[in-house]
Design a protein around this motif. Structure first.
Motif, PDB file in Angstrom:
ATOM      1  N   ASN A   1       0.877  -1.166   0.000  1.00 26.76           N
ATOM      2  CA  ASN A   1       0.000   0.000   0.000  1.00 26.76           C
ATOM      3  C   ASN A   1       0.917   1.219   0.000  1.00 26.76           C
ATOM      4  O   ASN A   1       1.301   1.713   1.048  1.00 26.76           O
ATOM      5  CB  ASN A   1      -0.908  -0.030   1.233  1.00 26.76           C
ATOM      6  N   GLY A   2       1.278   1.677  -1.193  1.00 27.40           N
ATOM      7  CA  GLY A   2       2.348   2.662  -1.300  1.00 27.40           C
ATOM      8  C   GLY A   2       3.651   1.926  -1.013  1.00 27.40           C
ATOM      9  O   GLY A   2       3.991   0.970  -1.678  1.00 27.40           O
ATOM     10  N   TRP A   3       4.360   2.333   0.014  1.00 27.70           N
ATOM     11  CA  TRP A   3       5.592   1.647   0.412  1.00 27.70           C
ATOM     12  C   TRP A   3       5.379   0.753   1.616  1.00 27.70           C
ATOM     13  O   TRP A   3       6.263   0.034   2.034  1.00 27.70           O
ATOM     14  CB  TRP A   3       6.679   2.666   0.731  1.00 27.70           C
ATOM     15  N   LYS A   4       4.180   0.790   2.202  1.00 28.99           N
ATOM     16  CA  LYS A   4       3.893   0.042   3.424  1.00 28.99           C
ATOM     17  C   LYS A   4       3.153  -1.259   3.085  1.00 28.99           C
ATOM     18  O   LYS A   4       2.132  -1.238   2.400  1.00 28.99           O
ATOM     19  CB  LYS A   4       3.022   0.911   4.334  1.00 28.99           C
ATOM     20  N   PRO A   5       3.659  -2.402   3.552  1.00 32.35           N
ATOM     21  CA  PRO A   5       2.945  -3.649   3.282  1.00 32.35           C
ATOM     22  C   PRO A   5       1.621  -3.698   4.046  1.00 32.35           C
ATOM     23  O   PRO A   5       1.531  -3.274   5.186  1.00 32.35           O
ATOM     24  CB  PRO A   5       3.899  -4.739   3.771  1.00 32.35           C
TER      25      PRO A   5
END
Length: 117
Positions: free
Chosen positions: A29-33
């Motif tokens: 989710n963007g750079w966040k898992p």
């Protein structure tokens, strides 16, 4: 496509087995898992929508060739025992009110069923 959420909430997210032998949905989710577990704590209800199975062509041909060489005409019948590969389509209603349709292979389907009890 198998082992993915095909439509609805979390569409195109990957489905896999976590370290505790439970199913999870994950994506970046963007750079966040982002990870959501598929278990009775997150799933309100589910329904098997459909199953598809097909015989692996290479498996059938390989078995037929080897079996006919070793056993003659009887060996051709061995081709009928070629491994069936299945895809299971399941509709999920999440406890948060969302809905998803997932498509998973036999291995993940067995894990799904065992994790839902």
């Amino acid at each position: 496509m198998k082992n993915y959420v095909s439509t609805g909430d979390y569409a195109h997210f990957k489905i896999s087995i976590d370290t505790k032998n439970c199913l999870k949905i994950s994506a970046l989710n963007g750079w966040k898992p982002l990870t959501i577990k598929i278990n009775p704590e997150t799933v309100d209800s589910y329904e098997l929508i459909g199953e598809e199975s097909h015989t692996s062509g290479s498996s059938a041909v390989g078995r037929a060739a080897v079996s006919s060489f070793l056993l003659g005409p009887i060996g051709v019948a061995a081709a009928l025992s070629a491994k069936k590969k299945g895809i299971h389509t399941i509709g999920i209603k999440w406890k948060d009110g969302g809905k998803s349709i997932i498509e998973i292979d036999d291995k993940l389907y067995k894990t799904f069923l065992s994790s839902m009890f």
